[in-house]
Design an enzyme around this catalytic site. Structure first.
Site, PDB file in Angstrom:
ATOM      1  N   HIS A  60      47.894  47.343  -8.439  1.00  0.00           N
ATOM      2  CA  HIS A  60      47.820  45.899  -8.668  1.00  0.00           C
ATOM      3  C   HIS A  60      46.413  45.415  -8.339  1.00  0.00           C
ATOM      4  CE1 HIS A  60      48.731  46.246  -4.384  1.00  0.00           C
ATOM      5  NE2 HIS A  60      48.465  44.952  -4.195  1.00  0.00           N
ATOM      6  N   HIS A  62      44.979  43.336  -6.229  1.00  0.00           N
ATOM      7  CA  HIS A  62      44.537  42.829  -4.938  1.00  0.00           C
ATOM      8  C   HIS A  62      43.374  43.704  -4.460  1.00  0.00           C
ATOM      9  CE1 HIS A  62      48.408  40.442  -3.737  1.00  0.00           C
ATOM     10  NE2 HIS A  62      47.573  39.737  -4.472  1.00  0.00           N
ATOM     11  N   ASP A  64      42.254  45.080  -1.810  1.00  0.00           N
ATOM     12  CA  ASP A  64      42.371  46.280  -0.981  1.00  0.00           C
ATOM     13  C   ASP A  64      42.959  47.461  -1.751  1.00  0.00           C
ATOM     14  OD1 ASP A  64      44.765  44.783  -1.016  1.00  0.00           O
ATOM     15  OD2 ASP A  64      45.495  45.709   0.816  1.00  0.00           O
ATOM     16  N   HIS A  65      43.193  47.250  -3.060  1.00  0.00           N
ATOM     17  CA  HIS A  65      43.712  48.342  -3.888  1.00  0.00           C
ATOM     18  C   HIS A  65      42.808  48.680  -5.072  1.00  0.00           C
ATOM     19  CE1 HIS A  65      47.726  48.684  -1.956  1.00  0.00           C
ATOM     20  NE2 HIS A  65      47.381  47.469  -1.549  1.00  0.00           N
ATOM     21  N   HIS A 140      55.896  42.160  -5.902  1.00  0.00           N
ATOM     22  CA  HIS A 140      54.842  41.710  -4.994  1.00  0.00           C
ATOM     23  C   HIS A 140      54.370  40.336  -5.459  1.00  0.00           C
ATOM     24  CE1 HIS A 140      52.043  42.197  -1.815  1.00  0.00           C
ATOM     25  NE2 HIS A 140      50.975  42.418  -2.556  1.00  0.00           N
ATOM     26  N   ASP A 210      52.345  48.107  -2.586  1.00  0.00           N
ATOM     27  CA  ASP A 210      52.799  46.840  -2.019  1.00  0.00           C
ATOM     28  C   ASP A 210      54.027  46.308  -2.759  1.00  0.00           C
ATOM     29  OD1 ASP A 210      50.356  47.380  -0.946  1.00  0.00           O
ATOM     30  OD2 ASP A 210      49.635  45.311  -0.991  1.00  0.00           O
ATOM     31  N   HIS A 268      50.215  51.823   4.437  1.00  0.00           N
ATOM     32  CA  HIS A 268      49.910  50.393   4.274  1.00  0.00           C
ATOM     33  C   HIS A 268      50.315  49.602   5.517  1.00  0.00           C
ATOM     34  CE1 HIS A 268      49.639  46.383   2.316  1.00  0.00           C
ATOM     35  NE2 HIS A 268      48.726  47.005   1.580  1.00  0.00           N
TER      36      HIS A 268
END
Length: 301
Positions: A60, A62, A64-65, A140, A210, A268
């Site tokens: 996804h 975000h 941090d990914h 998410h 997530d 995570h």
């Protein structure tokens, strides 16, 4: 099958921990899964050859990914890459990456192929004669997929001793591996079951990034060999899980138990906790075979 954890902590990078990224080596493929900040440094640290990565799967959008992805794409160019690179991720990932390349006047000198995803149902997104990859729709705050990697059934295993007893020439060995019977010069037919063993059971790996607790993924990952599932919170902060659409360690363990997974790997983690050992303790109250991901940790599956 080998899993190398490059990063497995939630939200922001720290001096000793990195956001989500991992490398799965399966049937001669080297798949990069998620690409948080610091991924290419971790790749170098663990001596993973950049050139072997041909497919990148982003869960996804975000940061941090996937914030490490633009830098990695640019580094491939600086290293003189010529092989095409396939990137699988949510719709919008192409715009995000190509805009940065455009503004920096740093277009790749290799084919960069995006496979943008938007289906809310599971779909097959990669397949060859050895491996298949399916999306696992998750829940998410933004559109998110996990990924299910499955080996295909391999060749039968030659029983070399029996083949030699019948004086079968080596040129017929591949036919035996392909499941065929063999007819000898005297007319006798030797069954394949006598000449070979069943192939090894194909392995499978499910990566669940997530997500809120989502038990309806269980049928898709039923009997998976290894499940990586996010476990952001412990029970003391379980009230935060539905609000942020994350999962607790116990909820992840429930998914593993219901899916009859062979092994559960947690990751995570929220960085609010002093010890990740607490995640394992809570998960094992529900599911026995629990392992903890940690930056740099390697699993031979």
């Amino acid at each position: 099958m080998r899993l190398q954890i490059l990063g497995c902590y939630a939200a922001t990078p720290r001096t000793l921990t990195n956001p989500t990224s991992q490398v799965l080596e399966i049937n001669n493929h080297l798949f990069l899964i998620d690409c948080g900040e610091g991924t290419q440094v971790q790749l170098r640290k663990h001596k993973i050859k950049f050139s072997k990565i041909k497919h990148i799967f982003i869960s996804h959008l975000h940061g941090d990914h996937f914030f490490g992805l633009p830098g990695l794409v640019s580094t491939f160019r600086l290293l003189g890459r010529e092989k095409e690179l396939h990137i699988y991720g949510p719709k919008g990932i192409k715009e995000a990456i190509t805009l940065l390349l455009k503004l920096g006047d740093s277009w790749t000198n290799y084919p960069l192929i995006f496979h943008e995803l938007e289906s809310k149902d599971s779909e097959l997104i990669f397949e060859d004669d050895k491996v298949s990859v399916e999306t696992i729709p998750l829940s998410h705050r933004v559109y998110t997929n996990g990924y299910l990697f499955k080996e295909k059934l391999g060749e039968r295993i030659l029983n070399i001793e029996v083949a030699k007893e019948y004086n079968i020439e080596t040129c017929y060995y591949q036919n035996i591996k392909n499941g065929r019977d063999i007819t000898l010069d005297d007319g006798r037919v030797i069954s394949n079951e006598e000449l070979s063993f069943d192939p090894k059971k194909p392995k499978s790996y499910a990566f669940c990034s997530d997500t809120a607790y989502k038990p309806d993924i269980v049928p898709q990952i039923k009997n998976v060999d290894v499940l990586y599932h996010e476990a952001t919170f412990l029970e003391t902060e379980a009230f935060l899980a539905p609000k942020t659409k994350h999962t607790t360690a116990k909820e992840a363990a429930s998914i593993a138990k219901d899916a009859n997974a062979g092994m559960l790997i947690l990751g995570h983690y929220s960085t609010r906790y002093k010890s990740i050992a607490l995640f394992k303790e809570e998960a094992q109250e529900i599911f026995a075979n629990v392992a903890l991901a940690d930056d740099g940790k390697e699993f031979h599956l």
